[in-house]
Design a protein around this motif. Sequence first.
Motif, PDB file in Angstrom:
ATOM      1  N   ALA A  28       0.823  -1.204   0.000  1.00 30.52           N
ATOM      2  CA  ALA A  28       0.000   0.000   0.000  1.00 30.52           C
ATOM      3  C   ALA A  28       0.858   1.255   0.000  1.00 30.52           C
ATOM      4  O   ALA A  28       0.559   2.233  -0.704  1.00 30.52           O
ATOM      5  CB  ALA A  28      -0.930  -0.014   1.209  1.00 30.52           C
ATOM      6  N   ARG A  29       1.934   1.254   0.777  1.00 33.12           N
ATOM      7  CA  ARG A  29       2.822   2.419   0.822  1.00 33.12           C
ATOM      8  C   ARG A  29       3.547   2.615  -0.506  1.00 33.12           C
ATOM      9  O   ARG A  29       3.788   3.749  -0.938  1.00 33.12           O
ATOM     10  CB  ARG A  29       3.819   2.247   1.969  1.00 33.12           C
ATOM     11  CG  ARG A  29       4.862   3.351   2.128  1.00 33.12           C
ATOM     12  CD  ARG A  29       4.243   4.727   2.312  1.00 33.12           C
ATOM     13  NE  ARG A  29       3.395   4.849   3.455  1.00 33.12           N
ATOM     14  CZ  ARG A  29       3.776   5.349   4.636  1.00 33.12           C
ATOM     15  NH1 ARG A  29       5.035   5.753   4.797  1.00 33.12           N
ATOM     16  NH2 ARG A  29       2.909   5.465   5.621  1.00 33.12           N
ATOM     17  N   ALA A  30       3.905   1.517  -1.180  1.00 30.59           N
ATOM     18  CA  ALA A  30       4.576   1.634  -2.479  1.00 30.59           C
ATOM     19  C   ALA A  30       3.681   2.305  -3.505  1.00 30.59           C
ATOM     20  O   ALA A  30       4.153   3.026  -4.392  1.00 30.59           O
ATOM     21  CB  ALA A  30       4.995   0.250  -2.977  1.00 30.59           C
ATOM     22  N   ILE A  31       2.375   2.108  -3.392  1.00 34.65           N
ATOM     23  CA  ILE A  31       1.431   2.712  -4.336  1.00 34.65           C
ATOM     24  C   ILE A  31       1.161   4.175  -3.989  1.00 34.65           C
ATOM     25  O   ILE A  31       1.169   5.055  -4.860  1.00 34.65           O
ATOM     26  CB  ILE A  31       0.114   1.916  -4.351  1.00 34.65           C
ATOM     27  CG1 ILE A  31       0.359   0.510  -4.911  1.00 34.65           C
ATOM     28  CG2 ILE A  31      -0.952   2.634  -5.167  1.00 34.65           C
ATOM     29  CD1 ILE A  31      -0.834  -0.406  -4.807  1.00 34.65           C
ATOM     30  N   MET A  32       0.930   4.464  -2.707  1.00 32.19           N
ATOM     31  CA  MET A  32       0.472   5.792  -2.303  1.00 32.19           C
ATOM     32  C   MET A  32       1.584   6.722  -1.847  1.00 32.19           C
ATOM     33  O   MET A  32       1.385   7.937  -1.775  1.00 32.19           O
ATOM     34  CB  MET A  32      -0.569   5.664  -1.186  1.00 32.19           C
ATOM     35  CG  MET A  32      -1.840   4.942  -1.598  1.00 32.19           C
ATOM     36  SD  MET A  32      -2.608   5.652  -3.069  1.00 32.19           S
ATOM     37  CE  MET A  32      -2.905   7.334  -2.531  1.00 32.19           C
ATOM     38  N   GLY A  33       2.757   6.171  -1.492  1.00 30.15           N
ATOM     39  CA  GLY A  33       3.807   7.014  -0.940  1.00 30.15           C
ATOM     40  C   GLY A  33       3.525   7.338   0.520  1.00 30.15           C
ATOM     41  O   GLY A  33       2.546   6.843   1.083  1.00 30.15           O
ATOM     42  N   PRO A  34       4.353   8.115   1.186  1.00 26.38           N
ATOM     43  CA  PRO A  34       5.523   8.805   0.634  1.00 26.38           C
ATOM     44  C   PRO A  34       6.687   7.865   0.382  1.00 26.38           C
ATOM     45  O   PRO A  34       6.723   6.755   0.909  1.00 26.38           O
ATOM     46  CB  PRO A  34       5.871   9.827   1.729  1.00 26.38           C
ATOM     47  CG  PRO A  34       5.394   9.192   2.987  1.00 26.38           C
ATOM     48  CD  PRO A  34       4.154   8.425   2.615  1.00 26.38           C
ATOM     49  N   ARG A  35       7.615   8.332  -0.400  1.00 26.26           N
ATOM     50  CA  ARG A  35       8.796   7.564  -0.729  1.00 26.26           C
ATOM     51  C   ARG A  35      10.027   8.271  -0.184  1.00 26.26           C
ATOM     52  O   ARG A  35      10.025   9.486  -0.069  1.00 26.26           O
ATOM     53  CB  ARG A  35       8.917   7.377  -2.245  1.00 26.26           C
ATOM     54  CG  ARG A  35       7.804   6.473  -2.797  1.00 26.26           C
ATOM     55  CD  ARG A  35       7.960   6.282  -4.296  1.00 26.26           C
ATOM     56  NE  ARG A  35       6.955   5.350  -4.806  1.00 26.26           N
ATOM     57  CZ  ARG A  35       5.736   5.684  -5.147  1.00 26.26           C
ATOM     58  NH1 ARG A  35       5.356   6.944  -5.024  1.00 26.26           N
ATOM     59  NH2 ARG A  35       4.877   4.793  -5.604  1.00 26.26           N
ATOM     60  N   PRO A  36      11.091   7.539   0.159  1.00 19.75           N
ATOM     61  CA  PRO A  36      11.217   6.088   0.051  1.00 19.75           C
ATOM     62  C   PRO A  36      10.331   5.356   1.060  1.00 19.75           C
ATOM     63  O   PRO A  36       9.984   5.906   2.102  1.00 19.75           O
ATOM     64  CB  PRO A  36      12.688   5.833   0.302  1.00 19.75           C
ATOM     65  CG  PRO A  36      13.123   6.971   1.169  1.00 19.75           C
ATOM     66  CD  PRO A  36      12.328   8.155   0.692  1.00 19.75           C
ATOM     67  N   ILE A  37      10.006   4.082   0.738  1.00 19.43           N
ATOM     68  CA  ILE A  37       9.155   3.299   1.620  1.00 19.43           C
ATOM     69  C   ILE A  37       9.793   3.140   2.993  1.00 19.43           C
ATOM     70  O   ILE A  37       9.111   3.037   4.008  1.00 19.43           O
ATOM     71  CB  ILE A  37       8.875   1.916   0.988  1.00 19.43           C
ATOM     72  CG1 ILE A  37       8.134   2.086  -0.329  1.00 19.43           C
ATOM     73  CG2 ILE A  37       8.072   1.031   1.930  1.00 19.43           C
ATOM     74  CD1 ILE A  37       7.907   0.787  -1.076  1.00 19.43           C
ATOM     75  N   GLY A  38      11.129   3.146   3.030  1.00 22.89           N
ATOM     76  CA  GLY A  38      11.850   2.980   4.290  1.00 22.89           C
ATOM     77  C   GLY A  38      11.584   4.069   5.307  1.00 22.89           C
ATOM     78  O   GLY A  38      11.976   3.925   6.471  1.00 22.89           O
ATOM     79  N   LEU A  39      10.926   5.165   4.923  1.00 23.35           N
ATOM     80  CA  LEU A  39      10.574   6.186   5.905  1.00 23.35           C
ATOM     81  C   LEU A  39       9.600   5.649   6.948  1.00 23.35           C
ATOM     82  O   LEU A  39       9.443   6.252   8.010  1.00 23.35           O
ATOM     83  CB  LEU A  39       9.966   7.403   5.207  1.00 23.35           C
ATOM     84  CG  LEU A  39      10.923   8.242   4.354  1.00 23.35           C
ATOM     85  CD1 LEU A  39      10.194   9.407   3.715  1.00 23.35           C
ATOM     86  CD2 LEU A  39      12.096   8.751   5.189  1.00 23.35           C
ATOM     87  N   LEU A  40       8.943   4.529   6.669  1.00 29.56           N
ATOM     88  CA  LEU A  40       8.143   3.867   7.700  1.00 29.56           C
ATOM     89  C   LEU A  40       9.021   3.356   8.834  1.00 29.56           C
ATOM     90  O   LEU A  40       8.565   3.231   9.970  1.00 29.56           O
ATOM     91  CB  LEU A  40       7.374   2.687   7.102  1.00 29.56           C
ATOM     92  CG  LEU A  40       5.954   2.938   6.614  1.00 29.56           C
ATOM     93  CD1 LEU A  40       5.437   1.709   5.884  1.00 29.56           C
ATOM     94  CD2 LEU A  40       5.029   3.297   7.763  1.00 29.56           C
TER      95      LEU A  40
END
Length: 363
Positions: A110-122
């Motif tokens: 879901a994060r890859a589709i909606m962002g924010p990027r990079p995903i690693g910010l999670l």
Amino acid sequence: MRAAPWSPGPLDDHRPEPAPRVLPYHRLAHADPEHRWWKPLVELLLFGAFYLVLTVVFGIVWAVGLMAVRGEEAMDDLVLDATALDIMDPAIFFMLFFSLVLMIPALLAARAIMGPRPIGLLLSVTGRLRWGFLARCLLVALAIYALGHAAALLLELAMLGTPPPPRPVAGFWWLIAMIVLVVPLQCAAEELVFRGYLLQTVGRWLRRPVFAILLPVPLFTFGHLYDAWGLLAVAVMAVVAGWLTWRTGGLEAAIALHVVNNVVATLFGAFGLADPDAQESTGLALALSAAMQVLFAWLAVRSARKHGVEVTRTVRPPRPAVLGPGAPAWGGPGAGAWVCPGPPACPGHWAGQAPGPVPQRLP
């Protein structure tokens, strides 16, 4: 010499650079220039859809495997009396804990589709998992929990005499393997959702960290089936984990605390020293767990400070585009455009904007 039909605006721009933004963990969504307030809501819908599909597929595979090993009557017993599940049954243990692990790929998709990027910010303000800091936090949490439970055992000896000897449950070694391999992933998945996604979602809308830390606490707390003392213990852990995530700039300390807490609890159950299905707790157990978690939080923050762990992310806003001489913005102020100078350089055209936005940025 005739000027080129299409000429760019001047490259010289003496305007000051936009001021950088320093973002704590819960505000990291604002590091993405494509951030919009509604995106986490769509992300939640996608996460729910992906998780539903994954759990259905996993449930089918698990049920087929269980019937292949134990026979069809095993599923009949579960369907007829689902309330009598024994969490220390290796098959049930795997089903319950691994189904939570599936939140990781669902949320990342879901994060890859909606962002924010990079995903690693999670994971942290650096955009990745800080393994060294995670390892230090795990060691600190293990030491605190070992000392805390040793003290509780000595108190029990003084008050009640010799405790009963360990009685490992059936399938003990299967359980040990899953406790080592699956439980840490289950804890990481819950932290990714409750201290990752939810903190950053609240942080998109509200600036103060207290809201990002406290608003997700009820969702995490009431996802557990305990009495009042047990729910208070879960709430304390949620607050400590949320504060640690904000204060250290990532999920590592919260993951370490959650992993050690759950691994110790399930190990006690595997050795027959505690009832993992128990829903009752006591004020003494609450005081012990709260003391261990607060001590861990203090030591984890000291460790982060000592080793220079980054707790914020510095973001430089994109520089506004340069406009052509005398040309209005294409699509809004600051968008910039190539300009046709009109006759005689561009015969048959009046001076105006190019038929498409081609912003020019400084090198």
